[in-house]
Write a protein that holds these residues in place. Structure first.
Motif, short mmCIF file in Angstrom:
data_model
loop_
_atom_site.label_atom_id
_atom_site.label_comp_id
_atom_site.label_asym_id
_atom_site.label_seq_id
_atom_site.Cartn_x
_atom_site.Cartn_y
_atom_site.Cartn_z
N ALA A 54 3.35 -11.76 -62.85
CA ALA A 54 4.04 -12.35 -61.65
C ALA A 54 3.74 -11.84 -60.35
CB ALA A 54 5.63 -12.06 -61.96
N LEU A 55 3.31 -10.57 -60.26
CA LEU A 55 2.97 -10.22 -58.95
C LEU A 55 1.70 -10.75 -58.41
CD1 LEU A 55 3.11 -8.34 -56.45
CD2 LEU A 55 2.29 -6.48 -57.81
N ALA A 56 0.61 -10.94 -59.42
CA ALA A 56 -0.56 -11.42 -59.05
C ALA A 56 -0.43 -12.96 -58.86
CB ALA A 56 -1.58 -11.19 -60.26
N ALA A 57 0.20 -13.66 -59.66
CA ALA A 57 0.38 -15.00 -59.42
C ALA A 57 1.32 -15.29 -58.07
CB ALA A 57 1.10 -15.76 -60.29
N GLY A 58 2.17 -14.40 -57.72
CA GLY A 58 3.13 -14.62 -56.57
C GLY A 58 2.16 -14.29 -55.07
N LYS A 70 12.03 -16.05 -64.78
CA LYS A 70 12.42 -16.14 -63.20
C LYS A 70 11.74 -14.77 -62.84
CE LYS A 70 14.53 -20.05 -63.31
NZ LYS A 70 13.84 -21.31 -62.61
N ALA A 71 11.44 -14.75 -61.42
CA ALA A 71 10.97 -13.74 -60.67
C ALA A 71 10.99 -13.78 -59.24
CB ALA A 71 9.46 -13.05 -61.07
N GLY A 72 11.04 -12.72 -58.68
CA GLY A 72 10.95 -12.37 -57.18
C GLY A 72 10.05 -11.58 -56.70
N VAL A 73 9.20 -11.91 -55.37
CA VAL A 73 8.16 -11.24 -54.93
C VAL A 73 8.61 -11.18 -53.42
CG1 VAL A 73 6.35 -11.63 -56.84
CG2 VAL A 73 6.80 -13.43 -54.66
N MET A 74 7.94 -9.85 -53.03
CA MET A 74 7.84 -9.89 -51.23
C MET A 74 6.41 -9.62 -51.35
SD MET A 74 9.49 -7.17 -48.76
CE MET A 74 10.98 -7.94 -48.48
N VAL A 75 5.73 -10.22 -50.31
CA VAL A 75 4.34 -10.08 -50.01
C VAL A 75 4.24 -9.96 -48.62
CG1 VAL A 75 2.27 -11.16 -50.19
CG2 VAL A 75 3.94 -11.72 -52.02
N ALA A 76 3.60 -8.76 -47.91
CA ALA A 76 3.14 -8.70 -46.83
C ALA A 76 1.58 -9.31 -46.48
CB ALA A 76 3.24 -7.15 -46.44
N LEU A 77 1.53 -10.14 -45.52
CA LEU A 77 0.25 -10.73 -45.38
C LEU A 77 -0.06 -10.86 -43.81
CD1 LEU A 77 0.43 -14.55 -45.73
CD2 LEU A 77 2.51 -13.08 -45.94
N ARG A 78 -1.40 -11.02 -43.58
CA ARG A 78 -1.89 -11.37 -42.14
C ARG A 78 -2.50 -12.60 -42.29
NH1 ARG A 78 -5.54 -6.94 -41.69
NH2 ARG A 78 -3.63 -5.78 -40.87
N VAL A 79 -2.00 -13.37 -41.40
CA VAL A 79 -2.20 -14.68 -41.10
C VAL A 79 -2.99 -14.96 -39.92
CG1 VAL A 79 -1.70 -17.12 -41.00
CG2 VAL A 79 -0.36 -15.48 -42.52
N THR A 80 -4.37 -15.57 -40.00
CA THR A 80 -5.02 -15.95 -38.61
C THR A 80 -5.10 -17.51 -38.42
OG1 THR A 80 -6.36 -13.85 -38.86
CG2 THR A 80 -7.18 -15.66 -37.48
N VAL A 81 -4.69 -17.72 -37.24
CA VAL A 81 -4.72 -19.30 -37.12
C VAL A 81 -5.69 -19.50 -36.05
CG1 VAL A 81 -3.32 -21.27 -36.31
CG2 VAL A 81 -2.24 -19.31 -37.63
N THR A 82 -6.68 -20.45 -36.31
CA THR A 82 -7.59 -20.54 -35.33
C THR A 82 -7.50 -22.26 -34.99
OG1 THR A 82 -9.13 -19.13 -36.09
CG2 THR A 82 -10.27 -20.54 -34.74
N ALA A 83 -7.27 -22.51 -33.39
CA ALA A 83 -7.04 -23.63 -32.92
C ALA A 83 -8.51 -24.05 -32.41
CB ALA A 83 -5.89 -23.77 -31.83
N PRO A 84 -8.54 -25.40 -31.92
CA PRO A 84 -10.06 -25.74 -31.49
C PRO A 84 -10.40 -25.11 -30.25
CG PRO A 84 -8.72 -27.71 -32.10
CD PRO A 84 -7.79 -26.34 -32.19
N LYS A 85 -9.44 -24.75 -29.39
CA LYS A 85 -9.76 -23.85 -28.09
C LYS A 85 -8.86 -22.67 -28.00
CE LYS A 85 -10.52 -28.09 -25.76
NZ LYS A 85 -10.46 -29.12 -24.55
#
Length: 165
Positions: A40-44, A114-129
């Motif tokens: 469940a953790l890996a899939a989540g 049924k399962a619940g997960v909490m995931v910490a992540l870093r998201v990088t968003v790159t715009a055209p400029k």
């Protein structure tokens, strides 16, 4: 001769004990629960990463990945909103990539699937400029086991900071 018999009996006893111990461990409910938790953790984690990664140049592939990672109402919302979302992303021309920092199973009902997960992540968003924007966040996900494995059935931001009033 007596010493050889004693050693043979001791070796046979140790072998039998090892076999019984191995059998007990491999059929232990806690081991099965741990496997279900790890699956469940890996899939989540993978699903949350998929849902936070999208490249406007590979939009169809990215949205297919979103839909493949989800089930239930969340899946239906993605399918229903796909056309409008394609237009928004094509206009914005953004690329977002997610990196999982850590994750944990918050609840697991293996029998109900049924399962619940909490995931910490870093998201990088790159715009055209401009420079890429980097944001770290925590997401809470609900998972449902399907015939294809665990899939996200709900996803939202986790509360941050002190929420006590």
């Amino acid at each position: 001769m007596a010493a050889a018999v004693v050693l043979a009996v001791a070796a046979a006893g140790a072998g039998a004990w090892g076999g019984v111990s191995w059998y007990d461990a491999s059929h232990d409910d806690s081991a099965a629960y741990a496997r279900a938790r790890d699956e469940a953790l890996a899939a989540g984690e993978q699903a949350v990463q998929n849902m936070n990664t999208l490249d406007h140049r590979k939009l169809e592939k990215g949205l297919d990945s979103w839909e493949d990672s989800t089930t239930g109402d969340l899946h239906q919302q993605l399918v229903d909103g796909r056309t409008a979302f394609i237009k928004q992303i094509q206009e914005a021309k953004t690329v977002s990539t997610a990196q999982i920092l850590s994750g944990a199973v918050t609840e697991l009902d293996d029998r109900a699937g049924k399962a619940g997960v909490m995931v910490a992540l870093r998201v990088t968003v790159t715009a055209p400029k401009g420079k890429p924007a980097v944001k770290e966040s925590r997401m809470l996900g609900k998972l449902t086991r399907t015939s294809e494995g665990w899939k996200l059935s709900a996803l939202g931001q986790a509360p941050v900071g002190n929420t006590a009033g």
